[in-house]
Design an enzyme around this catalytic site. Structure first.
Site, PDB file in Angstrom:
ATOM      1  CG  ASP A  18      -1.946  -0.984   1.155  1.00  0.00           C
ATOM      2  OD1 ASP A  18      -2.386  -1.409  -0.172  1.00  0.00           O
ATOM      3  OD2 ASP A  18      -2.520  -1.139   2.125  1.00  0.00           O
ATOM      4  CB  SER A  44     -10.765  -1.313  -5.833  1.00  0.00           C
ATOM      5  OG  SER A  44     -10.023  -1.726  -4.853  1.00  0.00           O
ATOM      6  CG  LEU A  45     -14.024  -1.297  -0.970  1.00  0.00           C
ATOM      7  CD1 LEU A  45     -13.953  -2.143   0.428  1.00  0.00           C
ATOM      8  CD2 LEU A  45     -15.289  -0.495  -0.940  1.00  0.00           C
ATOM      9  CD  GLU A  84     -20.500  -4.508   5.521  1.00  0.00           C
ATOM     10  OE1 GLU A  84     -19.860  -4.967   4.794  1.00  0.00           O
ATOM     11  OE2 GLU A  84     -21.741  -4.265   5.244  1.00  0.00           O
ATOM     12  CE  LYS A  87      -9.779  -4.049   2.610  1.00  0.00           C
ATOM     13  NZ  LYS A  87      -9.411  -5.231   1.986  1.00  0.00           N
ATOM     14  CG  ASP A 117      -6.727 -10.451   4.452  1.00  0.00           C
ATOM     15  OD1 ASP A 117      -6.461  -9.990   3.159  1.00  0.00           O
ATOM     16  OD2 ASP A 117      -5.307 -10.222   5.019  1.00  0.00           O
ATOM     17  CD  GLU A 124     -12.411 -10.629   0.398  1.00  0.00           C
ATOM     18  OE1 GLU A 124     -13.534 -10.232  -0.110  1.00  0.00           O
ATOM     19  OE2 GLU A 124     -11.315 -10.437   0.418  1.00  0.00           O
ATOM     20  CE1 TYR A 175     -17.693  -7.717  -0.609  1.00  0.00           C
ATOM     21  CE2 TYR A 175     -16.738  -9.041   1.110  1.00  0.00           C
ATOM     22  CZ  TYR A 175     -16.710  -8.736  -0.046  1.00  0.00           C
ATOM     23  OH  TYR A 175     -15.498  -8.850  -0.833  1.00  0.00           O
ATOM     24  CE  LYS A 218      -5.083  -2.431   3.230  1.00  0.00           C
ATOM     25  NZ  LYS A 218      -5.139  -3.991   2.572  1.00  0.00           N
ATOM     26  CB  CYS A 257      28.313 -27.346   8.677  1.00  0.00           C
ATOM     27  SG  CYS A 257      27.269 -27.614  10.130  1.00  0.00           S
ATOM     28  CB  CYS A 311      30.196 -30.933  11.051  1.00  0.00           C
ATOM     29  SG  CYS A 311      29.873 -30.666   9.552  1.00  0.00           S
ATOM     30  CB  CYS A 348      25.285 -29.267   7.202  1.00  0.00           C
ATOM     31  SG  CYS A 348      26.431 -30.427   7.735  1.00  0.00           S
ATOM     32  CB  CYS A 385      26.528 -32.574  10.703  1.00  0.00           C
ATOM     33  SG  CYS A 385      26.240 -31.187  11.569  1.00  0.00           S
TER      34      CYS A 385
HETATM   35  S1  IVH Z   1     -17.618  -3.890   0.000  1.00  0.00           S
HETATM   36  C1  IVH Z   1     -17.708  -1.894  -4.290  1.00  0.00           C
HETATM   37  N1  IVH Z   1     -17.358  -5.014   2.008  1.00  0.00           N
HETATM   38  O1  IVH Z   1     -11.920  -5.680   0.056  1.00  0.00           O
HETATM   39  C2  IVH Z   1     -17.008  -2.359  -3.296  1.00  0.00           C
HETATM   40  N2  IVH Z   1     -15.624  -5.492   0.415  1.00  0.00           N
HETATM   41  O2  IVH Z   1     -10.020  -3.451  -0.924  1.00  0.00           O
HETATM   42  C3  IVH Z   1     -17.609  -3.749  -2.943  1.00  0.00           C
HETATM   43  N3  IVH Z   1     -13.716  -6.792   1.268  1.00  0.00           N
HETATM   44  O3  IVH Z   1     -12.639  -6.087  -3.251  1.00  0.00           O
HETATM   45  C4  IVH Z   1     -16.727  -4.289  -1.632  1.00  0.00           C
HETATM   46  N4  IVH Z   1     -14.549  -7.193   3.178  1.00  0.00           N
HETATM   47  O4  IVH Z   1     -12.521  -8.109  -1.858  1.00  0.00           O
HETATM   48  C5  IVH Z   1     -16.701  -5.104   0.910  1.00  0.00           C
HETATM   49  N5  IVH Z   1     -17.224  -6.357   4.246  1.00  0.00           N
HETATM   50  C6  IVH Z   1     -16.786  -5.940   3.043  1.00  0.00           C
HETATM   51  C7  IVH Z   1     -15.387  -6.563   2.496  1.00  0.00           C
HETATM   52  C8  IVH Z   1     -14.846  -6.191   1.312  1.00  0.00           C
HETATM   53  C9  IVH Z   1     -13.596  -7.385   2.427  1.00  0.00           C
HETATM   54  C10 IVH Z   1     -12.512  -6.851   0.138  1.00  0.00           C
HETATM   55  C11 IVH Z   1     -13.077  -6.950  -1.041  1.00  0.00           C
HETATM   56  C12 IVH Z   1     -12.906  -5.696  -1.945  1.00  0.00           C
HETATM   57  C13 IVH Z   1     -11.594  -5.424  -1.069  1.00  0.00           C
HETATM   58  C14 IVH Z   1     -11.433  -3.972  -1.333  1.00  0.00           C
END
Ligand code: IVH
Length: 703
Positions: free
Chosen positions: A68, A113-114, A144, A146, A148, A211, A263, A353, A447, A450, A465, A470
């Site tokens: 990141d 993505s977010l 919520e 996030k 992984d 996810e 989600y 994050k 080593c 030895c 080794c 040894c």
């Molecule tokens: S909402 C339009 N909610 O995080 C956005 N994403 O870094 C839809 N993720 O691509 C995503 N927990 O893979 C949403 N409670 C949650 C999540 C979540 C994990 C992931 C997801 C997304 C990524 C973004």
């Protein structure tokens, strides 16, 4: 390899730069356009390189935070120097998990993505922006976890599951339906009746977004098994989840119990059925019988949102699933439409994050340990530092390549990170505190025990080794043999083994069975009584359970599970040692079968086995003498009041049951004694029955 070295080190530098900025609050001095261009080219290369590892190979080499940081630095430079943005920047892309081996499927609606936030003020800025844009200050948010794992889209048509597709590049992804169907919680059909018994209409088409992840208990179970089989443990559950979902054979996917949470949504037809809010969505998901989100919070102001995010961070260590942040979403769906989206992310949500637990400490020394198979493992000796609730004074450095990549030098101040259950890792160096006289670490050519010249197998990162005599290898082999997982010789700990090897009382395994009382008395911590006890324990180990004996021998590629299979198949030590490749292949994979046959052909090993047999070593294969526990699987943990672990195991096997090393949903009982730890926690998390000695004796008809 070169690009790897450069990018990794630069990644750390950049992390360091970022933390230095945070620490001092200083603004970076503006770069000259030429320097900025060079830096942007470098950063783009690095981001692309790490994207490839993360999304396509599921094998990242740097932490998420480091990644990141690279992307952020690039994005800042792009804003400062828009003229230098050539074509599509990686900061615009979502990454791409398509790997070319699956059918591709185009999402009806893009998977976005977010946007990310890393600080309280960024999170407050998110709310302020929305308040400004919508001209109101009564906004409601959901907060919520996030998860992984990896994002998927699951489509139901008229209530029937039709496919599961990975995010891919956001437009099209890999179709992984058969693999996703191994997930126990994923229903084939939506329930058309809600929990209240009322009609629960299903849309014509719905793309549900969520996810796929690996719960911690399952991650731990898989790693325990890998370590028992002599394989390197996985570093992070997300990589295992991603790698597993992309396996070509669903039969290999099923044993790893992946999980799913939903989600969000993409297409929803007809749109009249759309939920009015995120909260309504969560309720609808549960009503259809789908795996919804169990715990989320609601925030009605920036203060409440920030408090909820912090609360999540606090709860994180106790959660059963891996989480790397919190997602804050505007609750009202109508307002979401008003604020819209950018090219790659909606404006109505942000991912906060969490920073991994991280500390800076001094690298006091790098010691190199020799394992029982001769592999040299460097270990960082650290000035003790508290991290994630534990005091850390050592961390593995994995291998020589790892040290070279990070350029970790003795005396450096290094960053140590620990996330969840993950083993602490050194992730970077505070270069500003590096002593002028420091020199890169020289991995030993010999080593440390030895002095034999070390060898490096082509294509492997391990340095070994090669000397099978040894003494360091011997000590480790004896330790492993005598351990609880091996033949369990009580009172034979590492210090005593060191003394026995140093005094040449043990030069090879059979010497253990030649030890007499007089040899032992006077060794560190050994008096007459303990010598007697030790001799008796060694004598008892001659009749140890066969699979433990086999496991204790440190055979190539043989962990405890393979050892059990070998014991069942060959039933005696002599039978095992005289088998050939094809017989081994009946219970092992081809590579382990060939390695084992070659091992038993070596004249040194033949002599060892003959000596063991001549000394009266005769491990016993346990066989079921009853069917009381047929089909039942046990996991043992802690110390039982009246039995050693080996005795308890033998009793379970004799009663027709099975004993495994780790808790899973298939475990029937966890037999817990004094001092039970992680296995007990895993049992509770998975809802597996936990019993104590008395109840167990009743089960086997002995109470
Ligand atoms: S909402 C339009 N909610 O995080 C956005 N994403 O870094 C839809 N993720 O691509 C995503 N927990 O893979 C949403 N409670 C949650 C999540 C979540 C994990 C992931 C997801 C997304 C990524 C973004």
């Amino acid at each position: 390899m070169k690009i790897f070295t450069v990018s990794r080190v630069a990644g750390f530098m950049c992390l360091w730069l970022l933390s230095a900025l945070v620490a001092t609050g200083a603004e970076p001095g503006p770069l000259q356009p030429e320097a900025a261009r060079e830096r942007m080219v470098l950063l783009r290369g690095q981001v692309a390189y790490h994207d490839e590892l993360y999304y396509k190979k599921s094998a990242p080499e740097i932490t998420d935070a480091a990644y990141d940081a690279l992307k952020r630095e690039l994005s800042v430079l792009e804003q400062q120097f828009p003229a230098l943005v050539a074509g599509i920047s990686p900061t615009d892309s979502l990454g791409d998990d398509r790997n070319g081996t699956f059918q591709l499927y185009r999402h009806r609606e893009r998977m976005q993505s977010l946007a990310k936030s890393y600080t309280e003020s960024e999170l407050r800025g998110f709310n302020a922006r929305l308040e400004r844009q919508l001209q109101r200050n009564d906004l409601v948010y959901t907060i919520e976890p996030k998860f992984d794992g990896l994002a998927v889209s699951v489509t139901y048509e008229r209530g029937k599951l039709v496919r599961a597709v990975t995010r891919g590049n956001g437009i099209e992804g890999d179709e992984v339906t058969v693999n996703a169907l191994t997930i126990a919680d994923l229903p084939r059909e939506l329930s058309a009746k809600g929990p209240d018994g009322l009609a629960n209409p299903v849309p014509d088409v719905i793309e549900l977004r969520g996810e796929i992840y690996l719960p911690w208990a399952e991650f731990k179970r898989i790693n325990v098994e890998r370590e028992a089989a002599g394989e390197a443990p996985f570093a992070h559950p997300r990589n295992v989840a991603a790698g597993t979902l992309k396996l070509s054979d669903p039969r290999e996917v099923a044993p790893r119990k992946l999980a799913l949470v939903l989600y969000g949504w993409g297409a929803w037809l007809p749109s009249a059925g759309l939920p009015v809010s995120q909260r309504a969505f969560h309720a609808q998901v549960r009503a259809w019988g789908l795996p919804g989100l169990a715990g989320y919070s609601v925030g009605r102001s920036a203060d409440e949102v920030w408090a909820a995010v912090q609360e999540f961070d606090r709860l994180r260590p106790g959660l059963a699933f891996p989480v790397d942040g919190a997602v804050v979403k505007l609750d009202a769906v109508a307002l979401r439409a008003e604020v819209g989206a950018t090219e790659h992310a909606p404006r109505w949500a942000t991912a906060y994050k969490f920073a991994p637990d991280r500390a800076e400490t001094q690298l006091l020394a790098i010691t190199v340990q020799v394992g029982r198979s001769g592999v040299l493992t460097p270990v960082a000796e650290l000035s003790p530092v508290s991290l994630g609730g534990a005091v850390i004074s050592r961390a593995t450095l994995h291998n020589a390549d790892e040290i070279a990549r990070g350029d970790f030098r003795v005396g450096d101040f290094v960053y140590v990170e620990k996330a969840g259950e993950i083993i602490p890792a050194i992730v970077g160096v505070n270069v500003a505190r590096r002593a002028a006289a420091s020199r890169p670490f020289q991995f030993p050519n010999a080593c440390p025990s030895c002095q034999a010249a070390v060898v490096r197998v082509a294509g492997e990162s391990a340095v070994r080794c090669p000397n099978s005599e040894c003494s360091a290898q011997l000590r480790r082999r004896v330790q492993h043999f005598a351990s609880e997982a091996g033949v369990e010789i009580e009172g034979l700990g590492p210090a005593l083994i060191d003394a026995l090897v140093t005094k040449a009382l043990i030069r090879e395994l059979p010497d253990l069975y030649r030890l007499r009382r007089a040899d032992l008395i006077g060794l560190p911590g050994v008096g007459a009584t303990s010598a007697d006890r030790l001799v008796a324990s060694i004598e008892r180990s001659k009749r140890a359970e066969l699979s433990r004996f086999i496991y204790g021998l440190s055979l190539p590629q043989i962990g405890s599970v393979s050892a059990q299979a070998l014991a069942r198949r060959f039933r005696s030590l002599g039978g095992l040692a005289s088998a050939d490749t094809s017989e081994f292949a009946e219970v092992l994979g081809p590579s382990a079968a060939a390695a084992l046959a070659a091992y038993f052909q070596s004249s040194r090993v033949r002599v060892t086995i003959a000596e063991l047999l001549a000394l009266g070593v005769a491990p016993v294969a346990s066989f079921a003498t009853s069917t009381l526990l047929a089909g039942k699987t046990f996991v043992l943990t802690g110390t039982l009041p009246s039995f050693t672990r080996a005795q308890a195991e033998a009793k379970i096997v004799a009663a027709g049951g099975k004993v495994t090393g780790s808790v899973s949903r298939n475990t029937s009982y966890v037999l817990a004694g004094e001092g039970s730890g992680a296995k007990l926690d895993a049992a509770r998390a998975l809802g597996v029955a936990v019993i104590e000695e008395a109840a167990w004796l009743t089960l086997i008809g002995e109470n």
